[in-house]
Design an enzyme around this catalytic site. Sequence first.
Site, PDB file in Angstrom:
ATOM      1  N   LYS A   9      57.250  28.333  16.984  1.00 39.64           N
ATOM      2  CA  LYS A   9      58.381  28.886  16.605  1.00 39.64           C
ATOM      3  C   LYS A   9      59.246  28.013  16.341  1.00 39.64           C
ATOM      4  O   LYS A   9      59.179  27.669  16.936  1.00 39.64           O
ATOM      5  CB  LYS A   9      57.999  30.187  17.201  1.00 39.64           C
ATOM      6  CG  LYS A   9      56.322  31.039  17.410  1.00 39.64           C
ATOM      7  CD  LYS A   9      56.708  32.603  17.560  1.00 39.64           C
ATOM      8  CE  LYS A   9      54.915  33.383  18.040  1.00 39.64           C
ATOM      9  NZ  LYS A   9      55.694  34.028  18.599  1.00 39.64           N
ATOM     10  N   ASN A 112      59.313  34.312  21.190  1.00 34.74           N
ATOM     11  CA  ASN A 112      58.204  34.588  22.493  1.00 34.74           C
ATOM     12  C   ASN A 112      57.811  32.579  22.663  1.00 34.74           C
ATOM     13  O   ASN A 112      56.870  32.180  23.618  1.00 34.74           O
ATOM     14  CB  ASN A 112      57.133  35.228  23.313  1.00 34.74           C
ATOM     15  CG  ASN A 112      56.080  35.455  21.943  1.00 34.74           C
ATOM     16  OD1 ASN A 112      56.365  34.462  20.752  1.00 34.74           O
ATOM     17  ND2 ASN A 112      55.293  36.435  22.079  1.00 34.74           N
ATOM     18  N   HIS A 115      53.024  30.588  19.216  1.00 33.60           N
ATOM     19  CA  HIS A 115      51.858  31.502  19.462  1.00 33.60           C
ATOM     20  C   HIS A 115      50.525  30.892  19.812  1.00 33.60           C
ATOM     21  O   HIS A 115      50.729  29.494  18.970  1.00 33.60           O
ATOM     22  CB  HIS A 115      51.744  32.047  17.337  1.00 33.60           C
ATOM     23  CG  HIS A 115      49.853  32.397  17.107  1.00 33.60           C
ATOM     24  ND1 HIS A 115      50.064  33.660  17.166  1.00 33.60           N
ATOM     25  CD2 HIS A 115      48.823  31.629  16.824  1.00 33.60           C
ATOM     26  CE1 HIS A 115      48.845  34.275  16.674  1.00 33.60           C
ATOM     27  NE2 HIS A 115      48.229  32.196  16.685  1.00 33.60           N
ATOM     28  N   GLU A 126      42.868  30.175  11.619  1.00 34.84           N
ATOM     29  CA  GLU A 126      44.327  29.738  11.961  1.00 34.84           C
ATOM     30  C   GLU A 126      44.389  27.812  11.477  1.00 34.84           C
ATOM     31  O   GLU A 126      45.323  27.271  10.697  1.00 34.84           O
ATOM     32  CB  GLU A 126      45.318  30.183  12.769  1.00 34.84           C
ATOM     33  CG  GLU A 126      45.651  31.358  13.002  1.00 34.84           C
ATOM     34  CD  GLU A 126      45.633  32.153  14.322  1.00 34.84           C
ATOM     35  OE1 GLU A 126      46.250  32.958  14.632  1.00 34.84           O
ATOM     36  OE2 GLU A 126      45.535  31.505  15.186  1.00 34.84           O
TER      37      GLU A 126
END
Length: 152
Positions: A9, A112, A115, A126
């Site tokens: 991320k 966090n 993913h 995905e």
Amino acid sequence: MERTFILLKPDCVQRRLAGRVLARFEDKGLNVIAMKMLRITPDLAKQHYAEHVEKGWYPTLEEFVTGGPVVAAVLEGLDAIGVVREMLGATNGLQAAPGTIRGDFSSSRQMNLVHGSDGSESATREIALYFAEDEICAYEPTITPWQRAADE
């Protein structure tokens, strides 16, 4: 062999942790078989997080994930989905165990770092969102016989 999708991320990229995180997956014996850096568009974010779009907190998630570059990757290995999920640790970095990626580097629920697909169906979906089939380069490293038994 199993494939899973990971997304480093914007917080991971901005904090210059991408290489360290990827190295942990490789150190575990997972193969990186596809990888690219990109900026997620609002449309791609809505596709990726389709199950969350109607939730009240979704706009904050979309703003975060579209706010900077990310690194998308496909990892392959034995029980790759479960292995990655264990390595990531609890979603909230404050609750993640030391030794996990989030436990070592995160102190936030949303920021966090990574993913990881939560199952085989989401991994397939995905991976297809981010990679064409010809962008995936599966291979078997020459070190494989030294990492696991032939019957595993």
